[in-house]
Scaffold this active site. Structure first.
Site, PDB file in Angstrom:
ATOM      1  N   TYR A  32      27.207 -40.695  97.827  1.00  0.00           N
ATOM      2  CA  TYR A  32      28.631 -40.628  98.122  1.00  0.00           C
ATOM      3  C   TYR A  32      29.241 -42.025  97.943  1.00  0.00           C
ATOM      4  O   TYR A  32      29.095 -42.900  98.779  1.00  0.00           O
ATOM      5  CB  TYR A  32      28.884 -40.131  99.545  1.00  0.00           C
ATOM      6  N   PRO A  36      31.634 -25.340 105.164  1.00  0.00           N
ATOM      7  CA  PRO A  36      31.538 -24.168 106.041  1.00  0.00           C
ATOM      8  C   PRO A  36      32.834 -23.411 106.252  1.00  0.00           C
ATOM      9  O   PRO A  36      32.801 -22.267 106.705  1.00  0.00           O
ATOM     10  CB  PRO A  36      31.037 -24.759 107.364  1.00  0.00           C
ATOM     11  N   PRO A  70      31.916 -17.307  95.387  1.00  0.00           N
ATOM     12  CA  PRO A  70      31.279 -17.896  94.211  1.00  0.00           C
ATOM     13  C   PRO A  70      31.889 -17.372  92.921  1.00  0.00           C
ATOM     14  O   PRO A  70      32.153 -16.173  92.777  1.00  0.00           O
ATOM     15  CB  PRO A  70      29.813 -17.446  94.343  1.00  0.00           C
TER      16      PRO A  70
END
Length: 303
Positions: free
Chosen positions: A61, A217, A223
């Site tokens: 990151y 979450p 998808p």
């Protein structure tokens, strides 16, 4: 905290069941520094003050900038705060959208020397002698057998560089293989109300006594569905009336559903907004009825 709002990692680290994913505190495309450093530092401190005790990051990151930011904001870390980081991914540039056409943008490396260096450098950036929870960031690396990668992390644990081992983006088969080598404290995977493709991994994780930490979450995007289609709206139409009945937000319902799914689930929502941070933590106070849980269960098929 109330009952069922904490979980124990690796047998000795108790954390709240809603963590914080720090990934978005980076530059565009997860590359470079977050543009408002003062805001990011304040947000991390507010998260801990609000009760967050598990903060999730990775050396990819930034790369590296996210770990440095966490150290600047929170070090020395409160005793109850667990910093989880990951190693095994490399970034070749800022354009994640180019991944499909240019594999050099991001890749997985499992070489023992690289993983050992990654863990030690993460510890240095975070300002700790031992990392509480260190994930193998991917099961995709093919330069070294997966079992050898796990064995490298086991060696790092023996050397005291890491305390507990986690796995990210792995298959159920890889999880079982890893457990034959060393204890696995936690697994991260993509799982939410709209995306259930890793349900088998979730079940395998909790059945073996590990914690499952779903990323993204509160996403409502199934998808393969683009954000400009009716897909997210169809999911929202199921969750919105439930949220209205409880007088809470849709993301709170998404998180409450995950908390109800298993006491070993620890969602790690990411946000750059203090308001969203507090809203996410409000999911602790939401108790869904059996009928509401069933309605949300029916939103998306599991596999």
């Amino acid at each position: 905290m109330e009952q069922h709002t904490t979980v124990t990692l690796g047998g000795d680290l108790t954390v709240g069941r809603i963590g914080y994913g720090a990934m978005r505190l980076t530059g565009e495309g997860l590359w470079g520094e977050y543009p408002d450093r003062e805001h990011a530092i304040k947000l991390l401190r507010e998260a801990v003050e609000a009760g967050v005790s598990l903060i999730d990051t990775a050396d990819a990151y930034g790369p590296h900038t996210n770990e440095v930011l966490i150290r600047e904001a929170l070090h020395p870390y409160p005793e109850h705060v667990v910093i989880a980081t990951k190693g095994g991914f490399v970034r070749g540039g800022p354009d994640l959208s180019a991944m499909e056409h240019d594999p050099s943008v991001i890749g997985a490396i499992g070489h023992p020397a690289y993983l050992k260096q990654s863990a030690r450098l993460s510890a240095r950036r975070l300002g700790v002698e031992r990392i509480d929870l260190y994930y193998l960031h991917s099961g995709y690396a093919t330069d070294v057998p997966f079992e050898d990668q796990v064995a490298t992390l086991a060696q790092l644990r023996e050397e005291g560089i890491i305390r507990h081992i986690g796995l990210s983006n792995v298959t159920p088969e890889q999880l079982r293989s890893a457990r034959s080598i060393v204890e696995i404290a936690a697994v991260t995977g993509h799982f939410n109300v709209a995306s259930r493709g890793e349900a088998t991994l979730l079940e395998e994780t909790v059945a073996g006594g590990s914690v499952f930490a779903p990323w993204q979450p509160v996403s409502l995007i199934p998808p393969g569905v683009a954000t400009d289609t009716n897909g997210p709206e169809a999911v929202r139409q199921i969750l919105a009336p439930i949220a209205e009945a409880h007088r809470v937000s849709v993301p709170q319902i998404a998180l409450a559903w995950l908390l109800a799914r298993s006491p070993e689930i620890v969602p790690i929502p990411a946000t750059t907004s203090p308001e969203h941070l507090r809203d996410n933590l409000g999911a602790y106070d939401v108790t869904l009825t059996a009928r509401e849980l069933a309605a949300i269960d029916a939103v998306s098929p599991e596999s």
